[in-house]
Motif scaffolding. Structure first.
Motif, short mmCIF file in Angstrom:
data_model
loop_
_atom_site.label_atom_id
_atom_site.label_comp_id
_atom_site.label_asym_id
_atom_site.label_seq_id
_atom_site.Cartn_x
_atom_site.Cartn_y
_atom_site.Cartn_z
N ASP A 111 2.17 12.06 5.58
CA ASP A 111 1.89 11.67 6.98
C ASP A 111 1.36 10.24 7.06
O ASP A 111 1.71 9.48 7.98
CB ASP A 111 0.88 12.63 7.61
N GLU A 112 0.52 9.88 6.10
CA GLU A 112 -0.06 8.54 6.09
C GLU A 112 1.01 7.48 5.80
O GLU A 112 1.05 6.43 6.45
CB GLU A 112 -1.17 8.47 5.04
N VAL A 113 1.87 7.78 4.84
CA VAL A 113 2.96 6.85 4.51
C VAL A 113 3.89 6.68 5.70
O VAL A 113 4.29 5.57 6.05
CB VAL A 113 3.74 7.35 3.27
N ILE A 114 4.23 7.78 6.34
CA ILE A 114 5.12 7.73 7.50
C ILE A 114 4.51 6.89 8.61
O ILE A 114 5.19 6.06 9.24
CB ILE A 114 5.42 9.15 8.00
N SER A 115 3.22 7.06 8.85
CA SER A 115 2.53 6.30 9.89
C SER A 115 2.56 4.80 9.62
O SER A 115 2.85 3.98 10.51
CB SER A 115 1.08 6.78 10.02
N ILE A 116 2.27 4.41 8.38
CA ILE A 116 2.26 2.99 8.03
C ILE A 116 3.67 2.41 8.10
O ILE A 116 3.88 1.31 8.62
CB ILE A 116 1.65 2.77 6.63
N CYS A 117 4.65 3.15 7.58
CA CYS A 117 6.03 2.67 7.61
C CYS A 117 6.50 2.45 9.05
O CYS A 117 7.12 1.43 9.37
CB CYS A 117 6.96 3.68 6.92
N ALA A 136 12.59 6.48 4.51
CA ALA A 136 13.71 7.39 4.22
C ALA A 136 13.44 8.19 2.95
O ALA A 136 13.71 9.40 2.89
CB ALA A 136 15.01 6.59 4.08
N GLU A 137 12.92 7.54 1.92
CA GLU A 137 12.59 8.24 0.67
C GLU A 137 11.52 9.31 0.91
O GLU A 137 11.57 10.39 0.31
CB GLU A 137 12.10 7.23 -0.37
N THR A 138 10.56 8.99 1.77
CA THR A 138 9.49 9.95 2.08
C THR A 138 10.07 11.17 2.80
O THR A 138 9.73 12.32 2.48
CB THR A 138 8.40 9.29 2.94
N LEU A 191 0.81 -1.22 0.00
CA LEU A 191 0.00 0.00 0.00
C LEU A 191 0.85 1.27 0.00
O LEU A 191 0.51 2.25 -0.67
CB LEU A 191 -0.93 0.00 1.22
N ILE A 192 1.96 1.26 0.73
CA ILE A 192 2.77 2.48 0.83
C ILE A 192 3.34 2.93 -0.51
O ILE A 192 3.70 4.10 -0.68
CB ILE A 192 3.91 2.35 1.87
N TYR A 193 3.38 2.01 -1.48
CA TYR A 193 3.88 2.38 -2.81
C TYR A 193 2.82 3.10 -3.64
O TYR A 193 3.16 3.73 -4.65
CB TYR A 193 4.34 1.14 -3.56
N SER A 194 1.57 2.99 -3.25
CA SER A 194 0.50 3.57 -4.06
C SER A 194 0.00 4.91 -3.51
O SER A 194 -0.83 5.57 -4.14
CB SER A 194 -0.68 2.59 -4.16
N ILE A 195 0.48 5.31 -2.35
CA ILE A 195 0.03 6.56 -1.73
C ILE A 195 0.95 7.70 -2.17
O ILE A 195 2.17 7.62 -2.01
CB ILE A 195 0.04 6.45 -0.20
N PRO A 196 0.40 8.78 -2.73
CA PRO A 196 1.24 9.86 -3.25
C PRO A 196 1.96 10.65 -2.16
O PRO A 196 1.38 10.95 -1.11
CB PRO A 196 0.23 10.76 -4.00
N GLU A 215 1.97 14.64 -0.97
CA GLU A 215 0.58 14.98 -0.66
C GLU A 215 0.05 14.26 0.58
O GLU A 215 -0.68 14.85 1.38
CB GLU A 215 -0.32 14.64 -1.87
N ARG A 216 0.38 12.99 0.72
CA ARG A 216 -0.11 12.20 1.86
C ARG A 216 1.04 11.56 2.62
O ARG A 216 0.97 10.41 3.04
CB ARG A 216 -1.12 11.15 1.36
#
Length: 271
Positions: free
Chosen positions: A125-131, A152-154, A114-119, A122-123
């Motif tokens: 915070d959501e990627v950081i939370s899941i990671c 790290a990329e985020t 899922l984290i690969y499909s979230i932009p 823009e989002r």
């Protein structure tokens, strides 16, 4: 009888002989939230599921009383359906994975995809939370360190160099991969699968490192050396045009790197 995640959490907590406050502190939430789960008033956020499973020393499948092997098979099917849309139609990819997470809440593999499909940004915070939840909660090293890389990329994309460095230091330095060793030491289909998978990963890495070296030479004021690195990358890209699509794969190396190759061409023209 309908499965109740709150009752399962309560049972596991009591078996471990710890209070709601201790569990809440570990998860970084209020004990009232834990109380609401256990009373059936609320459900845990999906990003907390890996950490919950890790705390109790079980898999996410065990937490939800799933049959491990059946779940693994179904999750793989969901990932296979979503993968062709990754990087092409991320919204579609995300929708497929979200639907899968309704059936298998908090599943490490689905969250990792899922984290690969979230932009981002823009989002972000959501990627950081899941990671973060995967890094702290998953029992699978490949998922943990992939989440570290994406995190790290985020951080890099949102301009947090200190957090980039801090996150990268959590990834061990290894000079070989399991796929490389499988390709060299196994036989038959196992050898083919490993070699074919590593070929794509090696191509990705080589393209990216040549661009990184070009960046470094440009920063040093040595455009000719930068151009040489980019020229090598393009030659490798052209060589892969003769390659074909392997069984089970949806894109060739060239198809995966067409945009990168065009960017490299533009950089060469600008030097």
């Amino acid at each position: 009888m309908e499965f109740n995640i709150g009752s399962k959490i309560k049972k596991l907590r009591r078996q471990k002989n710890i209070s709601q406050e201790v569990l809440a502190q570990y998860l970084g939430i209020s004990f009232q939230a834990v109380s609401k789960w256990e009373s059936g008033q609320n459900m845990p956020d999906i990003t907390l599921i890996p950490a919950l499973a890790s705390f109790f020393g079980i898999s996410t499948d065990e937490l939800f009383d799933y049959n491990y092997y059946e779940t693994e098979k179904r999750v793989a099917e969901i990932v296979d359906v979503s993968y062709p849309y990754r990087g092409i139609d991320d919204a579609k990819c995300e929708a497929i994975l979200r639907e899968g997470l309704k059936k298998y809440p908090g599943n490490d593999v689905l969250l990792n995809c899922l984290i690969y499909s979230i932009p981002v940004p823009e989002r972000s915070d959501e990627v950081i939370s899941i990671c973060r939840s995967l890094i702290e909660g998953t029992r699978e090293d490949d998922i943990k360190y992939d989440a570290c890389r994406v995190l790290a990329e985020t951080y890099h994309k949102i301009g947090e160099p200190g957090l980039v460095k801090e996150t990268l230091q959590r990834i061990p330095e290894i000079y070989f991969t399991r796929l490389e060793l499988e390709a060299e030491l196994l036989e038959g289909d196992d050898k083919f699968r490993a070699a074919d998978g590593q070929k794509g990963l090696s191509a990705d890495s080589l393209f990216n490192m040549l661009e990184c070296l070009a960046d470094c030479y440009e920063e040093k004021g040595e455009p000719e050396k930068a151009k040489i690195q980019l020229d090598i990358a393009l030659k490798i890209f052209e060589a892969f045009k003769d390659d074909f699509l392997s069984e089970g794969m949806c894109r060739t190396v060239c198809q995966c790197h067409e945009e990168q190759a065009e960017r490299i061409r533009q950089r060469i023209r600008a030097l």
